[in-house]
Motif scaffolding. Structure first.
Motif, PDB file in Angstrom:
ATOM      1  N   ARG A 107       0.847  -1.185   0.000  1.00  0.00           N
ATOM      2  CA  ARG A 107       0.000   0.000   0.000  1.00  0.00           C
ATOM      3  C   ARG A 107       0.889   1.244   0.000  1.00  0.00           C
ATOM      4  O   ARG A 107       1.925   1.276   0.663  1.00  0.00           O
ATOM      5  CB  ARG A 107      -0.899  -0.014   1.238  1.00  0.00           C
ATOM      6  N   THR A 108       0.482   2.265  -0.756  1.00  0.00           N
ATOM      7  CA  THR A 108       1.266   3.497  -0.846  1.00  0.00           C
ATOM      8  C   THR A 108       0.438   4.672  -0.348  1.00  0.00           C
ATOM      9  O   THR A 108      -0.720   4.841  -0.749  1.00  0.00           O
ATOM     10  CB  THR A 108       1.723   3.761  -2.288  1.00  0.00           C
ATOM     11  N   LEU A 116      -3.120   5.875  -5.678  1.00  0.00           N
ATOM     12  CA  LEU A 116      -2.875   4.900  -6.730  1.00  0.00           C
ATOM     13  C   LEU A 116      -2.620   5.663  -8.010  1.00  0.00           C
ATOM     14  O   LEU A 116      -3.309   6.644  -8.314  1.00  0.00           O
ATOM     15  CB  LEU A 116      -4.075   3.970  -6.905  1.00  0.00           C
ATOM     16  N   SER A 117      -1.620   5.243  -8.774  1.00  0.00           N
ATOM     17  CA  SER A 117      -1.399   5.809 -10.102  1.00  0.00           C
ATOM     18  C   SER A 117      -1.235   4.675 -11.088  1.00  0.00           C
ATOM     19  O   SER A 117      -0.652   3.638 -10.773  1.00  0.00           O
ATOM     20  CB  SER A 117      -0.154   6.717 -10.124  1.00  0.00           C
ATOM     21  N   ASN A 118      -1.767   4.863 -12.289  1.00  0.00           N
ATOM     22  CA  ASN A 118      -1.696   3.855 -13.335  1.00  0.00           C
ATOM     23  C   ASN A 118      -0.904   4.396 -14.510  1.00  0.00           C
ATOM     24  O   ASN A 118      -1.182   5.479 -15.019  1.00  0.00           O
ATOM     25  CB  ASN A 118      -3.100   3.466 -13.812  1.00  0.00           C
ATOM     26  N   THR A 119       0.108   3.637 -14.937  1.00  0.00           N
ATOM     27  CA  THR A 119       0.865   3.982 -16.127  1.00  0.00           C
ATOM     28  C   THR A 119       0.873   2.759 -17.040  1.00  0.00           C
ATOM     29  O   THR A 119       0.061   1.854 -16.882  1.00  0.00           O
ATOM     30  CB  THR A 119       2.289   4.439 -15.785  1.00  0.00           C
ATOM     31  N   ALA A 120       1.804   2.710 -17.982  1.00  0.00           N
ATOM     32  CA  ALA A 120       1.798   1.609 -18.939  1.00  0.00           C
ATOM     33  C   ALA A 120       3.213   1.273 -19.364  1.00  0.00           C
ATOM     34  O   ALA A 120       4.123   2.100 -19.291  1.00  0.00           O
ATOM     35  CB  ALA A 120       0.955   1.968 -20.168  1.00  0.00           C
ATOM     36  N   SER A 121       3.390   0.048 -19.813  1.00  0.00           N
ATOM     37  CA  SER A 121       4.613  -0.401 -20.461  1.00  0.00           C
ATOM     38  C   SER A 121       4.344  -0.533 -21.954  1.00  0.00           C
ATOM     39  O   SER A 121       3.229  -0.858 -22.365  1.00  0.00           O
ATOM     40  CB  SER A 121       5.055  -1.753 -19.894  1.00  0.00           C
ATOM     41  N   THR A 166       3.678  -0.888   3.948  1.00  0.00           N
ATOM     42  CA  THR A 166       3.178   0.413   3.507  1.00  0.00           C
ATOM     43  C   THR A 166       4.348   1.314   3.176  1.00  0.00           C
ATOM     44  O   THR A 166       5.318   1.399   3.936  1.00  0.00           O
ATOM     45  CB  THR A 166       2.311   1.069   4.598  1.00  0.00           C
ATOM     46  N   VAL A 167       4.249   2.002   2.046  1.00  0.00           N
ATOM     47  CA  VAL A 167       5.236   3.010   1.653  1.00  0.00           C
ATOM     48  C   VAL A 167       4.655   4.386   1.946  1.00  0.00           C
ATOM     49  O   VAL A 167       3.585   4.734   1.442  1.00  0.00           O
ATOM     50  CB  VAL A 167       5.597   2.895   0.165  1.00  0.00           C
ATOM     51  N   GLN A 168       5.354   5.159   2.772  1.00  0.00           N
ATOM     52  CA  GLN A 168       4.949   6.516   3.115  1.00  0.00           C
ATOM     53  C   GLN A 168       5.834   7.499   2.343  1.00  0.00           C
ATOM     54  O   GLN A 168       7.052   7.525   2.528  1.00  0.00           O
ATOM     55  CB  GLN A 168       5.103   6.762   4.617  1.00  0.00           C
ATOM     56  N   LEU A 169       5.206   8.306   1.479  1.00  0.00           N
ATOM     57  CA  LEU A 169       5.910   9.337   0.726  1.00  0.00           C
ATOM     58  C   LEU A 169       5.562  10.697   1.326  1.00  0.00           C
ATOM     59  O   LEU A 169       4.384  11.006   1.527  1.00  0.00           O
ATOM     60  CB  LEU A 169       5.500   9.309  -0.750  1.00  0.00           C
ATOM     61  N   SER A 170       6.566  11.518   1.603  1.00  0.00           N
ATOM     62  CA  SER A 170       6.335  12.812   2.228  1.00  0.00           C
ATOM     63  C   SER A 170       7.006  13.914   1.417  1.00  0.00           C
ATOM     64  O   SER A 170       8.203  13.834   1.113  1.00  0.00           O
ATOM     65  CB  SER A 170       6.892  12.832   3.662  1.00  0.00           C
ATOM     66  N   THR A 171       6.218  14.937   1.049  1.00  0.00           N
ATOM     67  CA  THR A 171       6.782  16.118   0.416  1.00  0.00           C
ATOM     68  C   THR A 171       7.144  17.143   1.492  1.00  0.00           C
ATOM     69  O   THR A 171       6.829  16.977   2.669  1.00  0.00           O
ATOM     70  CB  THR A 171       5.781  16.724  -0.584  1.00  0.00           C
ATOM     71  N   ALA A 172       7.805  18.234   1.079  1.00  0.00           N
ATOM     72  CA  ALA A 172       8.366  19.182   2.039  1.00  0.00           C
ATOM     73  C   ALA A 172       7.378  20.277   2.404  1.00  0.00           C
ATOM     74  O   ALA A 172       6.384  20.502   1.719  1.00  0.00           O
ATOM     75  CB  ALA A 172       9.631  19.782   1.454  1.00  0.00           C
ATOM     76  N   LYS A 173       7.693  21.001   3.504  1.00  0.00           N
ATOM     77  CA  LYS A 173       6.833  22.051   4.033  1.00  0.00           C
ATOM     78  C   LYS A 173       7.666  23.292   4.342  1.00  0.00           C
ATOM     79  O   LYS A 173       8.869  23.197   4.623  1.00  0.00           O
ATOM     80  CB  LYS A 173       6.115  21.563   5.292  1.00  0.00           C
TER      81      LYS A 173
END
Length: 901
Positions: A107-108, A116-121, A166-173
């Motif tokens: 889970r992200t 969730l993001s969907n891309t393609a190959s 779980t992957v936690q992604l954090s942007t800056a503040k």
């Protein structure tokens, strides 16, 4: 905080925000801790400090750690974390595998909200469009994030889902800085398979005034990649009659060829996949912090990943293919092939030469894009000194669009063709003519497709924290989550090889060309921009019906609540941190879609209690022991939940027809997990860790074939023929919950600065990790003897061994790093056509980075990715290892500068 890969390469002393250590508290702005990170060594030390303070098992990348690795995107950065391996496509990382479990099991969360993001190959061997629950980390540049944390154990205050972790992604503040800050970075990027130099630009500006702060960052890049090499498809057992076997084949081999027991390939292809990729990321962070007791944060993020692809192929798969298959023409015009020579290994025709073969070339022009949006508001309020509340409300959306998919098939007739797959590392083909002669080629077929996929997440969370006393806290809260995924596909195929005697349609040579990129062998292809209008081929598919099984939507609504007890105390004089809690969730699913043009909707409900407990004991000042036990879940794949499928009827047989579809009534995967670890911390210069983990998974999903009354399937009676009754028996194929599976493994990690050595060797250091995992699952096959059997295979995407190592040398003015990532063999699926399993051979990727500080503000950087041009080799059948793909994507190099104001 960090903005931009090069930014942190340059910085000698920067301030970053280190978020709190539990999932719930990670969203509490008031609890943020400001620390200083200086250099690559210090960033590693800070990551290990975060790991030490955590109750459960987690690993982080912070500040310079992400920036300093030579990484094109987040997936490339995360492969340095113990237990993480990645899948690659178009020369860069795409998705992650965590502790041997595939991308759907992880889970992200982005800024505390599930996304969730969907891309393609461009290659269908790798799944093509990813309509799955797996997050595509190629969506974002790593420069946009100041911290990535992989949480491997689970606690009740975390959202349920993600058996692997779980992957936690954090942007800056903006409150990461004391005041104004601005940074800009510019790089050029090139690849050994392409001659272009493309830009990679990063910028950030941040300021604060009193209780208000604002920060904006941007990352933009383009890159050209060219993956080319060898490809097969359609390995299967074939019968070659005596009339099509030449005198050069021995009598014993002829008997085998006529028996139908040998596996032969269908295509023997030279292929090229060119991609021009454009990536844009924008973040905004706005904070209002009037006091420690109250605060509001607004985080917004926009990402766009667009690809222009040109794919090319030269395949022995024309009208009279080497396999003798039918391709758009009558049977009377086939079977001119004669097998002239052969090499048999086991039950596989690994090399052969045929005469009378028709070849086809393919050129496929595709434009696709993914747009990602997220906005989330975090608020915290201290009702009293002992009772605090947090609120988070957010929305995210991923939009995938494939408006252009135009494919031209050219054909050339009656050739002698050979192939040799006896060595998977050096496959080759031979041809009896000049494949670049345009006069030899005619138009065979035109294809077009359009695809759209949208994923929406609505999230809301309310959490409370009650400090019972100085050592105990009770946290409790509730959450609501709504997930929607909908999509469709349309396609059109028109054949132009139906002329008398199976001849192709002649077109002018001006509509033809050769492959304009590096390729194993050049050949003639058609240009869709000129051939489509020439033939009056309609590329607008909006008026066509959607492709069967693709037009469906899945809606999930989940309500959840939890209570957790947190303890910080001493046991026999040893510091102890622990939590224990219980989470309850209730999920309602509606799967809706088209069945033979009729709209169908089926609902399903499931709920459960999920307990968890985590303990961390400081055995000494240097040693921490951890133990975790929990029950968690992963939800079924979106395609498995799809109600859309195909229903065929037959009023003349006792079996009324067949249904092939997904199963909205699937239960989630449930897993009981247990793990333990022992960590040793040698100040800031050294670290060592060893841990073990075990997961017992229930309700694994497999395929079921059965005969059932139609009215038990949930599909509308309107699809029946007039003479059929509701209880008419139908063949029904669908995914079902089967028996369980398990996975067990061991992780070890080490980091050491060689500061004990005499100068200049005291600037050396090394960090590395290794993971071993083993797990199996039963796969049901419907061919062979007996006709249906179950085979125990390794879990898909599981590499038994994965490892990473980085050797670094760093001074105050310059530094270099050399990294290697190893992943052992793994399976991608169960195989088809009589083949047991499909897999990828082991890979070793080597990268490097170097930097030099010209002064306190300006730094020069150079990086190299995939220095050895590691091949990706895919095979089918775990015993025979019949070659499917052998391609390389070249080495990528970046060079540039960063300036900090």
């Amino acid at each position: 905080m960090r903005f931009g890969k090069s930014v942190w390469l340059m910085t000698t002393a920067m301030t970053v925000v280190l978020l709190p250590l539990t999932a719930a508290s990670a969203q509490d702005a008031a609890a943020q801790e400001t620390v200083t990170v200086s250099g690559y060594r210090a960033s590693l030390a800070k990551a290990f400090e975060l790991k030490r303070d955590a109750v459960g098992s987690q690993d982080s990348i912070v500040a310079e750690d992400i920036a300093s690795f030579p990484d094109l995107n987040l997936a490339e950065s995360m492969q340095r974390i113990p237990g993480v391996a990645i899948t690659r496509d178009a020369g860069e990382g795409r998705q992650i595998v965590l502790r041997g479990l595939g991308p759907d099991f992880t889970r992200t969360q982005l800024n505390g909200m599930e996304v969730l993001s969907n891309t393609a190959s461009g290659m269908d061997n790798r799944g093509n469009i990813s309509r799955t629950r797996a997050f595509d980390f190629s969506m974002f540049a790593s420069e946009l994030f100041n911290r990535v944390t992989v949480e491997k154990s689970w606690a009740a205050d975390q959202d349920e889902g993600g058996i692997a972790g779980t992957v936690q992604l954090s942007t800056a503040k903006p409150f990461d800085y004391d005041g104004f800050k601005a940074v800009v970075s510019a790089k050029g990027m090139t690849n050994t398979n392409e001659v272009s130099v493309t830009p990679r630009i990063v910028g950030m500006i941040s300021d604060r005034s009193g209780p208000f702060g604002a920060l904006i960052s941007a990352a933009y890049s383009t890159n050209d990649s060219n993956e080319y090499g060898y490809r097969n498809w359609g390995w299967g057992q074939a019968t070659i009659s005596a009339a099509h076997i030449g005198p050069g084949v021995s009598a014993s081999d002829s008997a085998l060829l006529q028996s139908g027991s040998l596996f032969v390939p269908q295509a023997i292809t030279y292929s090229t996949w060119y991609t021009h990729r454009e990536r844009l990321g924008l973040t905004g962070a706005f904070q209002y912090q009037p006091s420690d007791a109250f605060g509001l944060d607004l985080d917004v993020l926009y990402g766009r990943l667009s690809n222009h692809r040109d794919d090319y192929a030269l395949a022995a798969a024309g009208t009279n293919a080497i396999s003798g298959s039918v391709t758009g023409v009558a049977t009377a015009f086939q079977n001119t092939q004669v097998l002239l020579s052969d090499t048999i290994q086991g039950n596989t025709l690994v090399a052969a030469k045929y005469s009378g073969v028709d070849l086809r070339s393919e050129r496929n022009a595709m434009n696709d894009s993914t747009n990602f949006y997220e906005a989330i508001v975090h608020g915290h309020y201290d009702i009293t000194n002992a009772f605090k509340a947090k609120l988070a409300v957010g929305y995210s959306r991923s939009e995938y669009s494939l408006p252009v998919f135009d494919k031209v098939f050219m054909e050339t007739k009656n050739h002698t063709v050979g192939y040799d797959n006896s060595d998977e590392n050096n496959p080759s083909n031979s041809y009896d003519f000049d494949t670049t002669d345009p006069t030899k080629w005619g138009l065979m077929r035109l294809d077009a497709q359009e695809t759209g996929i949208v994923s929406d997440y609505d999230n809301a969370k309310l959490d409370f924290d009650w400090a019972v006393d100085s050592s105990s806290n009770i946290t409790f809260g509730s959450s609501y989550k709504k997930f929607l995924n909908r999509g469709w596909n349309r396609n059109l195929k028109t054949f132009y090889n139906n002329a008398p005697l199976g001849l192709d349609t002649a077109i002018a040579d001006s509509n033809k060309g050769t492959v304009p990129h590096d390729t194993t062998l050049n050949y003639i292809t058609g240009n869709p921009d000129t051939v489509d209008p020439l033939m009056g081929f309609n590329r607008d598919l909006s008026s066509l019906p959607t492709t069967g099984g693709t037009d469906y939507a899945v809606v999930e609504k989940t309500l959840a609540g939890y209570v957790q007890y947190d303890l910080h105390t001493d046991v026999f004089g040893l510091p102890l941190r622990a939590n224990a809690g219980l989470r309850y969730f209730s999920t309602d699913i509606v799967s809706a879609g088209l069945q033979n043009g009729v709209q169908v909707a089926i609902g399903h409900h499931y709920n459960s209690f999920l307990p968890a407990a985590n303990v961390a004991l400081d055995v000494s000042d240097e040693v921490v022991a951890r133990f975790s036990i929990s029950r968690n879940l992963s939800r079924p794949a979106l395609t498995d939940l799809a109600v859309a499928g195909s229903v065929s009827t037959n009023s003349t047989n006792s079996i009324g027809g067949s249904i092939s579809a997904g199963n909205p009534n699937l239960k989630p995967f449930l897993a009981d997990s247990i793990e333990a670890s022992l960590d040793y911390y040698q100040g800031k210069s050294g670290y060592a860790s060893i841990g073990v983990f075990y997961k017992n998974m229930e309700d694994m999903i497999t395929s079921q074939n059965s005969v059932v009354p139609y009215n038990t399937t949930g599909y509308p009676l309107s699809l029946l023929q007039p003479t059929q009754q509701p209880d008419t028996k139908f063949n029904y194929t669908r995914p079902v919950n089967g028996r369980g599976a398990h996975i067990a493994g061991l992780e070890a990690a080490v980091k050491k600065d060689f500061d004990f050595l005499p100068a200049p060797f005291d600037k050396l250091g090394v960090t590395g990790n290794v993971t071993y995992a083993d797990g199996n699952n039963g796969v049901i096959y419907n061919y062979g003897t007996p006709s249906q059997f179950t085979k125990s295979l390794a879990l898909f995407n599981l590499s038994k061994f994965s490892a990473n190592v980085t050797l670094y040398y760093e001074t105050d003015s310059w530094g270099v790093r050399l990294s290697e990532a190893h992943r052992s063999r793994y399976l991608t699926d169960g195989g088809s056509g009589g083949n047991i399993g499909t897999g990828i051979e082991p890979t070793d990727n080597i990268d490097f980075a170097g930097h030099y500080n010209l002064n306190d503000h300006l730094k020069l950087v150079v990086e190299g990715i995939n220095l050895t041009n590691q091949a990706i080799i895919q095979y089918t059948d775990i015993a025979a290892k019949r070659l499917l793909v052998n391609t390389t994507s070249g080495s990528t190099f970046t060079f540039g500068a960063t300036y900090e104001f």
